[in-house]
Design an enzyme around this catalytic site. Structure first.
Site, mmCIF file in Angstrom:
data_model
loop_
_atom_site.group_PDB
_atom_site.id
_atom_site.type_symbol
_atom_site.label_atom_id
_atom_site.label_comp_id
_atom_site.label_asym_id
_atom_site.label_seq_id
_atom_site.Cartn_x
_atom_site.Cartn_y
_atom_site.Cartn_z
ATOM 1 N N HIS A 1 -9.569 1.656 -1.429
ATOM 2 C CA HIS A 1 -8.123 1.473 -1.234
ATOM 3 C C HIS A 1 -7.536 0.891 -2.507
ATOM 4 O O HIS A 1 -7.757 -0.267 -2.833
ATOM 5 C CB HIS A 1 -7.908 0.532 -0.049
ATOM 6 N N HIS B 1 -3.464 7.735 5.608
ATOM 7 C CA HIS B 1 -3.571 6.395 5.023
ATOM 8 C C HIS B 1 -4.999 5.893 5.246
ATOM 9 O O HIS B 1 -5.610 5.350 4.330
ATOM 10 C CB HIS B 1 -2.545 5.456 5.648
ATOM 11 N N PHE C 1 1.423 -2.964 4.538
ATOM 12 C CA PHE C 1 1.753 -4.300 5.020
ATOM 13 C C PHE C 1 3.257 -4.518 4.804
ATOM 14 O O PHE C 1 3.840 -4.055 3.814
ATOM 15 C CB PHE C 1 0.970 -5.364 4.253
ATOM 16 N N LYS D 1 -9.986 7.472 0.927
ATOM 17 C CA LYS D 1 -10.338 6.072 0.666
ATOM 18 C C LYS D 1 -11.822 5.836 0.924
ATOM 19 O O LYS D 1 -12.409 4.902 0.370
ATOM 20 C CB LYS D 1 -9.509 5.130 1.538
ATOM 21 N N GLU E 1 -2.635 5.356 13.326
ATOM 22 C CA GLU E 1 -2.235 6.523 12.550
ATOM 23 C C GLU E 1 -2.539 7.818 13.292
ATOM 24 O O GLU E 1 -1.727 8.749 13.294
ATOM 25 C CB GLU E 1 -2.922 6.523 11.185
ATOM 26 N N CYS F 1 0.800 -1.226 0.000
ATOM 27 C CA CYS F 1 0.000 0.000 0.000
ATOM 28 C C CYS F 1 0.833 1.275 0.000
ATOM 29 O O CYS F 1 0.276 2.375 -0.108
ATOM 30 C CB CYS F 1 -0.931 0.013 1.216
#
Length: 403
Positions: free
Chosen positions: A331, A294, A390, A326, A305, A162
């Site tokens: 995403h 994010h 990830f 998003k 976050e 990502c």
């Protein structure tokens, strides 16, 4: 070190097939997430996504090109045409030799893989199309952009889940900043909305069945999207000399790794990445007006976050606006940072902060100004764009209003 500016932008996603359409959708807080229209959707538990609807490849490409271009490559090419067209550049001679392409993607030609696994395993055929490998490879989009526009400088693909797009754009920024290139075409593209792609994500049990609700207390997971965002990064003096319109200035980047868990985010590393990006940009936390988060809509990411932003910005954290687009476009995995950079440019150029839609219930662990549900007019001069992937791979970009 050289200054780096953005002179072109292009996109296609669930929110629109151009930058202008996308900005309009973000202003309106429009949701591009809906029911998936893919083969075997009835076999999926997750049946929603930020899909590019009404798309016909034959409108944009001929049969020979379609045989070579996976859906993610098609999206990248379309966005690149818009970006390079806006920049007004023609690549010949020395400029061609000093211009490259760095793109981010995670799955690459996943649709092509999915279709050909079906051909071999489900249909029992022993032959596939001879262009399967060049069609599915992760560097296909970068290669085809370089060929279509005669770009002969450093060109490659970054795959860090990502954070792929932010890493790619950070690399492009550094190439120009350190004099290794004059211009770079950069961003990312992704198209994982095929049966195998969605089924794989289902297995992680982080997907929502109904909506993406970043920072809302009742959030229940992420929603996949697809599309591309492509930009022209250019040496400032080169852009000024030719009278180019400057959309924004890229002023800093930071990249780091959690080195801890393959899927769980780290507050410490995310905070360190934000701080490092501000240090690289030579800005104080009080200068940051907006952060594109994010903001995946998962329980773990959003609270982590918010804690990282609070730690990095200190007393200023309560004053900064932070939103997750998003919630509107889904995403885009490897392409997500590129589409989200459009919201950052919109904030700087248009004075409009994209909202976090679908926000329903305050979460005390996400107690920042998340610009809930409605866009906001605001005069900001510095913005950040977060990407935490990830594998614990993080990348944060810093931008300033056009000089």
């Amino acid at each position: 070190m050289r200054r780096v500016v953005i002179t072109g932008a292009g996109t296609i996603s669930a929110l629109g097939s151009s930058v202008r359409e996308t900005w309009e959708a973000m202003r309106e807080g429009r949701c591009g997430i809906g029911a998936l229209d893919i083969r075997d959707v009835e076999r999926l538990s997750i049946r929603i996504g930020g899909q590019v609807t009404g798309y016909d490849a034959q409108v944009h490409f001929n049969r020979q090109q379609i045989s070579l271009y996976d859906r993610y490559t098609q999206f990248a090419l379309l966005a690149a045409r818009e970006a390079i067209g806006q920049a007004g550049l023609t690549f010949t001679g020395d400029l061609a030799a000093s211009t490259g392409v760095v793109l981010g993607t995670s799955g690459g030609g996943l649709t092509t893989q999915d279709e050909n696994y079906r051909t071999v395993y489900e249909e029992g055929k022993n032959r596939v199309h001879p262009f399967v490998v060049p069609k599915l490879m992760n560097n296909a989009a970068a290669a085809h952009i370089s060929m279509e526009h005669n770009l002969k400088g450093p060109s490659f693909t970054v795959a860090t889940a990502c954070a792929s797009s932010n890493h790619a754009m950070g690399q492009a920024f550094n190439f120009i900043r350190h004099g290794m290139a004059q211009v770079m075409v950069t961003g990312g593209s992704e198209s994982m909305l095929c049966f195998g792609g969605v089924k794989a994500w289902e297995g992680l049990r982080v997907m929502s069945r109904d909506a993406c609700r970043p920072f809302s207390a009742n959030r229940n997971g992420m929603v996949q999207g697809e599309g591309a965002g492509i930009f022209v990064f250019e040496d400032y003096h080169h852009a000024k000399a030719r009278g180019a319109e400057i959309l924004a200035e890229v002023i800093g980047v930071a990249m780091n790794s959690d080195a801890s868990d393959i899927v769980m985010p780290s507050k410490i590393s995310a905070e360190r990445c934000i701080v490092s990006a501000m240090r690289d940009a030579q800005i104080d936390p009080s200068e940051v007006g907006y952060i594109n988060a994010h903001g995946t809509g998962t329980a773990a990411n959003d609270k982590t976050e918010c804690a990282a932003v609070a730690g990095a910005l200190g007393a200023h954290a309560d004053k900064v606006m932070i939103s997750s687009t998003k919630s509107m476009h889904g995403h885009l995995i490897g392409g997500t940072g590129a589409v989200e950079l459009l919201a950052c440019i919109m904030a700087l150029r248009e004075g409009v902060i994209a909202p976090t839609i679908n926000y329903e219930e305050p979460d005390p662990e996400c107690a920042l100004d998340v610009v809930p549900n409605e866009a906001r007019e605001a005069d900001v001069s510095v913005v950040l764009s977060n990407a935490f992937a990830f594998g614990g791979m993080n990348a944060v970009l810093a931008l300033r209003k056009a000089p």
